[in-house]
Scaffold this motif. Structure first.
Motif, PDB file in Angstrom:
ATOM      1  N   GLU A  60      42.507  -9.423  17.841  1.00  0.00           N
ATOM      2  CA  GLU A  60      42.674 -10.400  18.921  1.00  0.00           C
ATOM      3  C   GLU A  60      41.431 -10.433  19.801  1.00  0.00           C
ATOM      4  O   GLU A  60      40.947 -11.511  20.179  1.00  0.00           O
ATOM      5  CB  GLU A  60      43.901 -10.039  19.750  1.00  0.00           C
TER       6      GLU A  60
ATOM      7  N   LYS B  56      44.398 -16.993  20.225  1.00  0.00           N
ATOM      8  CA  LYS B  56      43.002 -16.927  20.679  1.00  0.00           C
ATOM      9  C   LYS B  56      42.149 -17.981  19.972  1.00  0.00           C
ATOM     10  O   LYS B  56      41.341 -18.672  20.592  1.00  0.00           O
ATOM     11  CB  LYS B  56      42.427 -15.532  20.397  1.00  0.00           C
TER      12      LYS B  56
ATOM     13  N   GLY C 280      38.736 -13.658  20.061  1.00  0.00           N
ATOM     14  CA  GLY C 280      38.492 -14.332  21.329  1.00  0.00           C
ATOM     15  C   GLY C 280      37.082 -14.177  21.866  1.00  0.00           C
ATOM     16  O   GLY C 280      36.762 -14.725  22.927  1.00  0.00           O
TER      17      GLY C 280
END
Length: 205
Positions: free
Chosen positions: A59, A87, A63
């Protein structure tokens, strides 16, 4: 550095708290490190702790805009994890968002968000994902900016595609396609012989 010291350093890295590693990756500008994390094989699901840690770190990688585009695209195409796909669904690169829209592991609410994307290709890709809700499909069929190819798909929902779908919901979508100014002449002719009288009537207008 001796082998013993090297092993100790590796062990220390392995036991770095998740939050510290997450924040380090989230703010990292090292594209090589980020790429390596993006492509690293996931641990076996049986090792729940390691698996959960790895998906959480993905994650952070997903991002981070310093993660190479090709690696973010890879994650958008292959990851089934909602936290990672969320994301990527707001990525600055339309091609990444489009890959999320095409990913059949994307949740319907996330696809709904992507049907509102400012880029037509992203919206249209989300509309033809089989997990997109009927509400979003109907709105897409009504949208005069939806392209003819996407309308061709929406125009056969409940007949040629997903024949077991709700007759009411699918006919509402096909009727909207029949009324859309972007619908091709070929699709309009097909809808003129639709099983639903309302759809046939709309196609004849």
């Amino acid at each position: 550095m001796t082998d013993e010291n090297s092993n100790e350093t590796t062990a220390a890295q392995d036991f770095e708290p998740l939050t510290e590693t997450y924040e380090r990756l989230r703010h990292s500008t090292d594209s090589t490190e980020l790429s390596e994390f993006a492509r690293r094989p996931l641990p076996d699901r049986a090792d729940q702790a390691s698996f959960s840690r790895a998906t959480a770190l993905l994650e952070a990688v997903a991002g981070n805009p310093h993660t190479p585009v090709e690696d973010r695209l890879f994650l958008a195409q292959t990851m089934p994890f909602p936290n990672v796909l969320i994301k990527l669904s707001v990525d600055a690169e339309p091609v990444v968002r489009q890959a999320v829209a095409a990913n059949e592991d994307s949740k319907n609410w996330l696809l709904g968000r992507l049907t509102k994307d400012p880029i037509p290709e992203v919206r249209d890709t989300a509309l033809v994902n089989k997990h997109t809700s009927w509400k979003m499909r109907l709105e897409g069929a009504q949208n005069p900016e939806t392209d003819a190819k996407t309308l061709d798909y929406l125009g056969v929902l409940g007949t040629e595609i997903e024949p077991g779908a709700s007759p009411i919901l699918s006919s509402m979508v096909r009727r909207a396609v029949a009324l859309n100014p972007n619908t091709s002449a070929q699709m309009r002719e097909k809808l003129a012989t639709d099983p639903s009288e309302e759809v046939r009537r709309a196609a004849g207008r």
